[in-house]
Design an enzyme around this catalytic site. Sequence first.
Site, mmCIF file in Angstrom:
data_model
loop_
_atom_site.group_PDB
_atom_site.id
_atom_site.type_symbol
_atom_site.label_atom_id
_atom_site.label_comp_id
_atom_site.label_asym_id
_atom_site.label_seq_id
_atom_site.Cartn_x
_atom_site.Cartn_y
_atom_site.Cartn_z
ATOM 1 C CD GLU A 53 -23.496 -4.809 -0.544
ATOM 2 O OE1 GLU A 53 -21.873 -4.269 -0.222
ATOM 3 O OE2 GLU A 53 -23.403 -5.876 0.218
ATOM 4 N NE ARG A 229 -33.519 -13.387 34.999
ATOM 5 C CZ ARG A 229 -32.529 -12.656 35.256
ATOM 6 N NH1 ARG A 229 -31.762 -12.930 34.536
ATOM 7 N NH2 ARG A 229 -32.577 -12.057 36.749
#
Length: 373
Positions: A53, A229
């Site tokens: 917001e 990874r």
Amino acid sequence: MTIHQKYMQRCLELAKKGAGSVAPNPMVGAVLVYEDRIIGEGWHQQYGEAHAEVNCINDAMIHLNAESDWEHDIIEKSTLYVSLEPCAHFGKTPPCADLIIQHKISKVVIGSKDPFQEVNGKGIEKLKAAGVEVISGILENECKALNKRFFTFHEKKRPYVILKWAQTADGKMASLNPSAGGTSDSDRKRLFISNEYSNRLVHQWRSEEASILIGTNTALLDDPELTNRLWEGNSPIRLVLDMDLRLPSHLKLFDKKVKTIVFNAVKQEEKENLIYYKIDKEKSIVSEISYALYQLNIQSVIVEGGAKLLQSFIDAGLWDEARVISNEKLVINNACLPDRQGLAAPNLTAALMVKEEKILSDRIEYYTRTNTE
């Protein structure tokens, strides 16, 4: 699609941009609309920073300042759409409900109520008390689905649980060593089942979850790193179940590169990135782990352990999704010695397959649990 649904759909699109950056907060998107024109957009971009917001209203103010023909009170006449109820409490940032009231926005359309106990309807109440017109429940199911981990954690007081395993075409997770007895996880021999492309997808899955769990035998026999990874993003917190602390310190799990929690029945201790978390071995291990993760504010876990650990979650009915990778070209079972040639994959019950995809020789099936509490 109604006008409210159109703009709420845009909120959902914006919210997704926060994936991987806002947890344990939810992903939230917001748009400010004036006479069927979006004048501001925002989403929660980083945990601890401005909410959707705030970013949306700031974006609108920048645009309004740049266009001199806009009326000075245009924001007051606009409708704010937001995918999750605005907060009403002071956390790492001020309450968004207060900001909306401060800018005299007259109408707010909300996707779903926030289940977090500090909010949970309080934001809506505050807005209504200030004379703001509030409409809620727009694309509610979609808004909840986007933050399924967040909703599960706060509504069910447990983490969102995903089960994952790879199996051969004949439903085996590993080959067995007959000389060792050949009947359980501890007798198995490591078998690489899924292909390299599926492995990359698994690492993507890891990057999307808060933690990853394996058992003692998997840690001993595979010595996995449990990192993503092969994919960008943060690696999940590593969890290992080692009730009697049998695991040697040279395993990759103990390299302290990633936060690691060892669930055990011996000690409670914390050293750098390594935590020993004591649980009660006389109680349900699955329930103990679930409760511990809730206390540790860990909202999701992907279980990649052996058949026994996976089956324990299934039998306890404590899972939300299952992702099963089957190599359709790999077969272990031998007609002469069927029970000594392969370790059977878990038996998934109360499951509904919602999607299936193929990656070369691998078939991936996605399930959700049908019997939810």
